[in-house]
Design a protein around this motif. Structure first.
Motif, short mmCIF file in Angstrom:
data_model
loop_
_atom_site.label_atom_id
_atom_site.label_comp_id
_atom_site.label_asym_id
_atom_site.label_seq_id
_atom_site.Cartn_x
_atom_site.Cartn_y
_atom_site.Cartn_z
N GLU A 169 47.31 47.81 37.70
CA GLU A 169 48.89 47.20 38.71
C GLU A 169 48.15 45.87 38.51
O GLU A 169 48.12 44.33 38.76
N THR A 170 46.44 45.29 38.45
CA THR A 170 46.17 44.17 39.64
C THR A 170 44.66 44.84 39.37
O THR A 170 44.47 45.71 39.33
N ILE A 171 44.03 43.76 38.76
CA ILE A 171 41.98 44.05 38.81
C ILE A 171 41.98 42.55 39.96
O ILE A 171 42.02 41.94 39.49
N PRO A 172 39.84 42.23 39.93
CA PRO A 172 39.63 41.04 40.59
C PRO A 172 39.73 39.87 39.47
O PRO A 172 39.14 40.87 38.03
N SER A 173 39.68 38.82 39.56
CA SER A 173 39.51 37.90 38.76
C SER A 173 38.92 36.76 39.74
O SER A 173 39.25 36.25 40.67
N GLU A 174 38.88 35.91 38.57
CA GLU A 174 38.36 34.17 39.25
C GLU A 174 38.80 33.89 38.26
O GLU A 174 39.50 33.82 37.29
N ARG A 175 39.64 31.77 38.78
CA ARG A 175 39.80 31.50 37.75
C ARG A 175 38.81 30.96 36.21
O ARG A 175 39.31 30.60 35.35
N ARG A 176 38.22 30.79 36.30
CA ARG A 176 37.21 30.91 34.75
C ARG A 176 37.71 31.80 33.48
O ARG A 176 37.21 32.05 32.76
N ASP A 177 37.77 33.33 34.28
CA ASP A 177 38.34 34.71 33.26
C ASP A 177 39.49 34.23 33.01
O ASP A 177 40.34 34.04 32.67
#
Length: 193
Positions: A169-177
């Motif tokens: 449903e959701t995974i951790p992400s960063e702006r550069r991903d």
């Protein structure tokens, strides 16, 4: 108040944990060959794939969605295909016309032989990953090769191939991903708006 560095470290730790978990999940998927074929067939039926003339595609490794059959179908349809080669911390794509144009490279993954020509543009990039969420975020192996390549070089459609078990449903992400524009699984096609 939490500092940004601590939050970034939490995201990276969560990604690391999820990466280990999803490798096990993907390794234990049954009927991988049949599901891979279903994913490839669904991908080839996409209007975007039918209209595209050129593709950047990964060469499957270990328990990833198998791309060998897909590569063969793209060649038979007269499409141009390039696959990645790691060069230091960067990744570039080189055109291949058959599996004979590959040899073991980084981490024993099949890569284009040195004499293959670099391809700078493609209509669609077919991306691998360990986990994806319904917003198109992706977790890879942690090397950042796709993120760096997409940030520098690619403006076309990014379509991920994944087994349904890899979708969260959701995974951790960063702006550069780098995120996918669409995800094709063995059960559905998700378009990210």
């Amino acid at each position: 108040m939490r500092c940004r560095g601590a939050a970034r470290m939490d995201v990276r730790e969560e990604k690391k944990r999820l990466r280990a978990q999803m490798i096990q999940v993907r390794d234990n998927i049954s009927e991988r060959e049949e599901k891979s074929r279903r994913i490839a067939e669904s991908f080839l039926q996409l209007r975007e794939a039918k209209e595209a003339e050129s593709f950047f595609c990964y060469v499957s490794f270990r328990s990833e969605v198998d791309t060998i059959w897909l590569l063969d179908r793209l060649w038979k349809a007269g499409k141009r295909v390039a696959v990645p080669k790691t060069e230091g911390k960067q990744m570039n794509f080189y055109e291949i016309r058959s599996m004979e144009d590959l040899s073991p490279g980084y981490c024993a993954i099949l890569e284009p032989k040195p004499e293959m020509p670099r391809m700078c543009r493609a209509d669609i990039l077919i991306m691998p990953g360990l986990a994806f969420d319904v917003q198109g975020h992706r977790i890879g192996y942690g090397g950042g090769f796709y993120d760096r390549f997409l940030e520098r070089h690619f403006a076309g459609k990014k379509i991920a191939l994944a087994f349904e078990e890899q979708i969260q449903e959701t995974i951790p992400s960063e702006r550069r991903d780098a995120a996918a524009d669409g995800i094709v699984t063995d059960r559905r096609i998700l378009w990210i708006s």
